[in-house]
Design a protein around this motif. Structure first.
Motif, PDB file in Angstrom:
ATOM      1  N   TYR A 124       0.828  -1.206   0.000  1.00  0.00           N
ATOM      2  CA  TYR A 124       0.000   0.000   0.000  1.00  0.00           C
ATOM      3  C   TYR A 124       0.864   1.259   0.000  1.00  0.00           C
ATOM      4  O   TYR A 124       0.547   2.238  -0.686  1.00  0.00           O
ATOM      5  N   THR A 125       1.946   1.218   0.756  1.00  0.00           N
ATOM      6  CA  THR A 125       2.840   2.370   0.812  1.00  0.00           C
ATOM      7  C   THR A 125       3.474   2.629  -0.551  1.00  0.00           C
ATOM      8  O   THR A 125       3.560   3.776  -1.004  1.00  0.00           O
ATOM      9  N   ILE A 126       3.903   1.574  -1.227  1.00  0.00           N
ATOM     10  CA  ILE A 126       4.504   1.719  -2.556  1.00  0.00           C
ATOM     11  C   ILE A 126       3.479   2.281  -3.545  1.00  0.00           C
ATOM     12  O   ILE A 126       3.804   3.158  -4.354  1.00  0.00           O
ATOM     13  N   VAL A 127       2.248   1.792  -3.470  1.00  0.00           N
ATOM     14  CA  VAL A 127       1.197   2.290  -4.371  1.00  0.00           C
ATOM     15  C   VAL A 127       0.959   3.776  -4.136  1.00  0.00           C
ATOM     16  O   VAL A 127       0.870   4.566  -5.089  1.00  0.00           O
ATOM     17  N   VAL A 128       0.873   4.197  -2.884  1.00  0.00           N
ATOM     18  CA  VAL A 128       0.625   5.603  -2.564  1.00  0.00           C
ATOM     19  C   VAL A 128       1.784   6.472  -3.032  1.00  0.00           C
ATOM     20  O   VAL A 128       1.580   7.519  -3.671  1.00  0.00           O
ATOM     21  N   LEU A 129       3.012   6.063  -2.735  1.00  0.00           N
ATOM     22  CA  LEU A 129       4.177   6.866  -3.142  1.00  0.00           C
ATOM     23  C   LEU A 129       4.298   6.952  -4.659  1.00  0.00           C
ATOM     24  O   LEU A 129       4.606   8.018  -5.198  1.00  0.00           O
ATOM     25  N   THR A 130       4.044   5.851  -5.347  1.00  0.00           N
ATOM     26  CA  THR A 130       4.086   5.857  -6.813  1.00  0.00           C
ATOM     27  C   THR A 130       3.026   6.804  -7.377  1.00  0.00           C
ATOM     28  O   THR A 130       3.300   7.572  -8.305  1.00  0.00           O
TER      29      THR A 130
ATOM     30  N   MET B 144       1.551  11.842  -9.992  1.00  0.00           N
ATOM     31  CA  MET B 144       0.721  13.047 -10.028  1.00  0.00           C
ATOM     32  C   MET B 144       1.574  14.310  -9.969  1.00  0.00           C
ATOM     33  O   MET B 144       1.265  15.299 -10.651  1.00  0.00           O
ATOM     34  N   ALA B 145       2.649  14.300  -9.187  1.00  0.00           N
ATOM     35  CA  ALA B 145       3.535  15.467  -9.116  1.00  0.00           C
ATOM     36  C   ALA B 145       4.179  15.731 -10.473  1.00  0.00           C
ATOM     37  O   ALA B 145       4.240  16.879 -10.924  1.00  0.00           O
ATOM     38  N   ILE B 146       4.646  14.677 -11.126  1.00  0.00           N
ATOM     39  CA  ILE B 146       5.253  14.837 -12.453  1.00  0.00           C
ATOM     40  C   ILE B 146       4.208  15.316 -13.455  1.00  0.00           C
ATOM     41  O   ILE B 146       4.459  16.238 -14.244  1.00  0.00           O
ATOM     42  N   PHE B 147       3.024  14.705 -13.425  1.00  0.00           N
ATOM     43  CA  PHE B 147       1.958  15.082 -14.350  1.00  0.00           C
ATOM     44  C   PHE B 147       1.596  16.564 -14.210  1.00  0.00           C
ATOM     45  O   PHE B 147       1.551  17.302 -15.204  1.00  0.00           O
TER      46      PHE B 147
END
Length: 61
Positions: free
Chosen positions: A29-35, A40-43
């Motif tokens: 879950y942590t990996i999914v959230v960070l990814t 979203m930041a890059i987008f």
């Protein structure tokens, strides 16, 4: 004081009922959230850069 202690007892009782995720699930879950956050930041960064560049070009005309 009685209301506060009653509230805290209820909180402890409810916390015992919680199904906590296992370490593997929590890591996933942590990996999914960070990814998702990085994507979203890059987008939004690229979108903002594109709009800014367009506005600078448009206002320079």
């Amino acid at each position: 004081m009685g209301k506060i202690s009653g509230f805290l007892k209820a909180v402890v009782s409810e916390m015992r009922k919680v199904s906590w995720p296992k370490r593997k699930e929590l890591t996933r879950y942590t990996i999914v959230v960070l990814t998702t956050v990085v994507f979203m930041a890059i987008f939004f960064g690229v979108t903002d850069l594109g709009i800014s560049t367009f506005m600078e070009w448009y206002l320079a005309l």
